[in-house]
Design a protein around this motif. Structure first.
Motif, PDB file in Angstrom:
ATOM      1  N   ASP A  28      11.218  -3.503   6.190  1.00 38.41           N
ATOM      2  CA  ASP A  28      10.008  -2.845   6.699  1.00 38.41           C
ATOM      3  C   ASP A  28      10.067  -1.343   6.455  1.00 38.41           C
ATOM      4  O   ASP A  28       9.052  -0.721   6.131  1.00 38.41           O
ATOM      5  N   ALA A  29      11.248  -0.746   6.620  1.00 42.12           N
ATOM      6  CA  ALA A  29      11.405   0.692   6.382  1.00 42.12           C
ATOM      7  C   ALA A  29      11.142   1.033   4.920  1.00 42.12           C
ATOM      8  O   ALA A  29      10.444   2.006   4.612  1.00 42.12           O
ATOM      9  N   GLU A  30      11.682   0.232   4.021  1.00 44.03           N
ATOM     10  CA  GLU A  30      11.454   0.466   2.592  1.00 44.03           C
ATOM     11  C   GLU A  30       9.974   0.346   2.250  1.00 44.03           C
ATOM     12  O   GLU A  30       9.437   1.170   1.493  1.00 44.03           O
ATOM     13  N   ASP A  31       9.316  -0.650   2.813  1.00 47.61           N
ATOM     14  CA  ASP A  31       7.884  -0.834   2.559  1.00 47.61           C
ATOM     15  C   ASP A  31       7.069   0.338   3.107  1.00 47.61           C
ATOM     16  O   ASP A  31       6.142   0.825   2.447  1.00 47.61           O
ATOM     17  N   ALA A  32       7.408   0.780   4.304  1.00 42.86           N
ATOM     18  CA  ALA A  32       6.673   1.888   4.920  1.00 42.86           C
ATOM     19  C   ALA A  32       6.844   3.173   4.118  1.00 42.86           C
ATOM     20  O   ALA A  32       5.882   3.919   3.912  1.00 42.86           O
ATOM     21  N   VAL A  33       8.048   3.437   3.655  1.00 41.19           N
ATOM     22  CA  VAL A  33       8.286   4.643   2.840  1.00 41.19           C
ATOM     23  C   VAL A  33       7.533   4.531   1.523  1.00 41.19           C
ATOM     24  O   VAL A  33       6.923   5.502   1.064  1.00 41.19           O
ATOM     25  N   SER A  34       7.518   3.365   0.934  1.00 39.89           N
ATOM     26  CA  SER A  34       6.770   3.172  -0.316  1.00 39.89           C
ATOM     27  C   SER A  34       5.282   3.419  -0.103  1.00 39.89           C
ATOM     28  O   SER A  34       4.627   4.055  -0.940  1.00 39.89           O
ATOM     29  N   ARG A  35       4.741   2.932   1.002  1.00 41.80           N
ATOM     30  CA  ARG A  35       3.324   3.175   1.288  1.00 41.80           C
ATOM     31  C   ARG A  35       3.061   4.654   1.561  1.00 41.80           C
ATOM     32  O   ARG A  35       2.004   5.187   1.191  1.00 41.80           O
ATOM     33  N   ALA A  36       4.004   5.341   2.188  1.00 41.89           N
ATOM     34  CA  ALA A  36       3.854   6.780   2.416  1.00 41.89           C
ATOM     35  C   ALA A  36       3.841   7.534   1.087  1.00 41.89           C
ATOM     36  O   ALA A  36       3.054   8.472   0.907  1.00 41.89           O
ATOM     37  N   LEU A  37       4.689   7.122   0.168  1.00 43.77           N
ATOM     38  CA  LEU A  37       4.707   7.758  -1.156  1.00 43.77           C
ATOM     39  C   LEU A  37       3.390   7.512  -1.887  1.00 43.77           C
ATOM     40  O   LEU A  37       2.858   8.412  -2.545  1.00 43.77           O
ATOM     41  N   GLN A  38       2.852   6.312  -1.747  1.00 40.96           N
ATOM     42  CA  GLN A  38       1.551   6.020  -2.350  1.00 40.96           C
ATOM     43  C   GLN A  38       0.473   6.904  -1.733  1.00 40.96           C
ATOM     44  O   GLN A  38      -0.395   7.424  -2.438  1.00 40.96           O
ATOM     45  N   ALA A  61       5.198   7.370   7.054  1.00 39.98           N
ATOM     46  CA  ALA A  61       5.945   6.105   7.010  1.00 39.98           C
ATOM     47  C   ALA A  61       6.132   5.536   8.412  1.00 39.98           C
ATOM     48  O   ALA A  61       5.917   4.341   8.640  1.00 39.98           O
ATOM     49  N   ARG A  62       6.513   6.384   9.359  1.00 37.79           N
ATOM     50  CA  ARG A  62       6.719   5.923  10.733  1.00 37.79           C
ATOM     51  C   ARG A  62       5.412   5.401  11.328  1.00 37.79           C
ATOM     52  O   ARG A  62       5.373   4.323  11.926  1.00 37.79           O
ATOM     53  N   ASN A  63       4.330   6.142  11.147  1.00 42.15           N
ATOM     54  CA  ASN A  63       3.038   5.725  11.691  1.00 42.15           C
ATOM     55  C   ASN A  63       2.550   4.440  11.034  1.00 42.15           C
ATOM     56  O   ASN A  63       1.967   3.582  11.705  1.00 42.15           O
ATOM     57  N   ASP A  64       2.795   4.298   9.745  1.00 47.13           N
ATOM     58  CA  ASP A  64       2.424   3.077   9.037  1.00 47.13           C
ATOM     59  C   ASP A  64       3.147   1.880   9.644  1.00 47.13           C
ATOM     60  O   ASP A  64       2.533   0.847   9.918  1.00 47.13           O
ATOM     61  N   TRP A  65       4.445   2.014   9.869  1.00 40.01           N
ATOM     62  CA  TRP A  65       5.210   0.907  10.430  1.00 40.01           C
ATOM     63  C   TRP A  65       4.730   0.573  11.846  1.00 40.01           C
ATOM     64  O   TRP A  65       4.557  -0.600  12.190  1.00 40.01           O
ATOM     65  N   ILE A  66       4.490   1.598  12.653  1.00 45.13           N
ATOM     66  CA  ILE A  66       4.012   1.367  14.018  1.00 45.13           C
ATOM     67  C   ILE A  66       2.674   0.641  13.992  1.00 45.13           C
ATOM     68  O   ILE A  66       2.461  -0.332  14.738  1.00 45.13           O
ATOM     69  N   ASP A  67       1.757   1.088  13.143  1.00 42.42           N
ATOM     70  CA  ASP A  67       0.440   0.443  13.062  1.00 42.42           C
ATOM     71  C   ASP A  67       0.558  -1.014  12.640  1.00 42.42           C
ATOM     72  O   ASP A  67      -0.089  -1.891  13.214  1.00 42.42           O
ATOM     73  N   ARG A  68       1.371  -1.283  11.642  1.00 40.13           N
ATOM     74  CA  ARG A  68       1.532  -2.662  11.167  1.00 40.13           C
ATOM     75  C   ARG A  68       2.179  -3.544  12.240  1.00 40.13           C
ATOM     76  O   ARG A  68       1.813  -4.701  12.402  1.00 40.13           O
ATOM     77  N   ARG A  69       3.153  -2.999  12.949  1.00 41.54           N
ATOM     78  CA  ARG A  69       3.808  -3.764  14.010  1.00 41.54           C
ATOM     79  C   ARG A  69       2.820  -4.091  15.133  1.00 41.54           C
ATOM     80  O   ARG A  69       2.773  -5.208  15.630  1.00 41.54           O
ATOM     81  N   ARG A  70       2.011  -3.109  15.511  1.00 47.09           N
ATOM     82  CA  ARG A  70       1.015  -3.346  16.567  1.00 47.09           C
ATOM     83  C   ARG A  70       0.000  -4.394  16.147  1.00 47.09           C
ATOM     84  O   ARG A  70      -0.379  -5.250  16.949  1.00 47.09           O
ATOM     85  N   ARG A  71      -0.453  -4.314  14.891  1.00 46.96           N
ATOM     86  CA  ARG A  71      -1.412  -5.316  14.405  1.00 46.96           C
ATOM     87  C   ARG A  71      -0.795  -6.712  14.421  1.00 46.96           C
ATOM     88  O   ARG A  71      -1.444  -7.682  14.804  1.00 46.96           O
ATOM     89  N   SER A  72       0.462  -6.790  14.028  1.00 41.24           N
ATOM     90  CA  SER A  72       1.153  -8.077  14.009  1.00 41.24           C
ATOM     91  C   SER A  72       1.302  -8.638  15.421  1.00 41.24           C
ATOM     92  O   SER A  72       1.087  -9.829  15.651  1.00 41.24           O
ATOM     93  N   GLN A  73       1.650  -7.775  16.365  1.00 35.83           N
ATOM     94  CA  GLN A  73       1.795  -8.216  17.746  1.00 35.83           C
ATOM     95  C   GLN A  73       0.461  -8.649  18.332  1.00 35.83           C
ATOM     96  O   GLN A  73       0.380  -9.638  19.065  1.00 35.83           O
ATOM     97  N   ALA A  74      -0.596  -7.908  18.007  1.00 34.68           N
ATOM     98  CA  ALA A  74      -1.925  -8.279  18.505  1.00 34.68           C
ATOM     99  C   ALA A  74      -2.363  -9.615  17.919  1.00 34.68           C
ATOM    100  O   ALA A  74      -2.920 -10.452  18.644  1.00 34.68           O
TER     101      ALA A  74
END
Length: 80
Positions: A28-38, A61-74
Motif C-alpha cells: 500500500d505504501a508503494e502504491d501511495a507513493v507511486s500515486r503521489a509521484l503521478q 502519499a499519506r493522504n492518498d492511503w488514508i482516503d483509500r483505507r477509509r473508502r475500503s472500510q466504509a
C-alpha cells in the motif's frame, strides 16, 4: 537526469519507509507513493514545484492511503 528523476531516486525509498513505519503495509505504501509521484507529474508543471517537494509528496502519499483505507472500510460496513 532531470531534477524530478533525481528527486524520485533520492526520496522514493524514504517515503515508502516513512509510511511503513506508520503502519502502512508495504504494498500500500508503494502504491501511495507511486500515486503521489503521478500527482506531481500532473500538478507541478501547472502549479510549479513546491518549496519542499519531498514533504509535498509524502503528504500526498499519506493522504492518498488514508482516503483509500477509509473508502475500503466504509464499503465493508455497507456490505455488512
Amino acid at each position: 537526469m532531470s531534477p524530478l528523476e533525481r528527486l524520485i531516486r533520492d526520496s522514493y525509498g524514504r517515503m515508502v519507509s516513512r509510511l511503513t513505519c506508520r503502519g502502512v503495509p508495504l504494498e500500500d505504501a508503494e502504491d501511495a507513493v507511486s500515486r503521489a509521484l503521478q500527482a506531481a507529474l500532473e500538478h507541478w508543471p501547472v502549479d510549479g514545484v513546491p518549496t519542499h517537494p519531498v514533504a509535498w509528496l509524502a503528504t500526498v502519499a499519506r493522504n492518498d492511503w488514508i482516503d483509500r483505507r477509509r473508502r475500503s472500510q466504509a464499503a465493508a460496513r455497507i456490505l455488512e
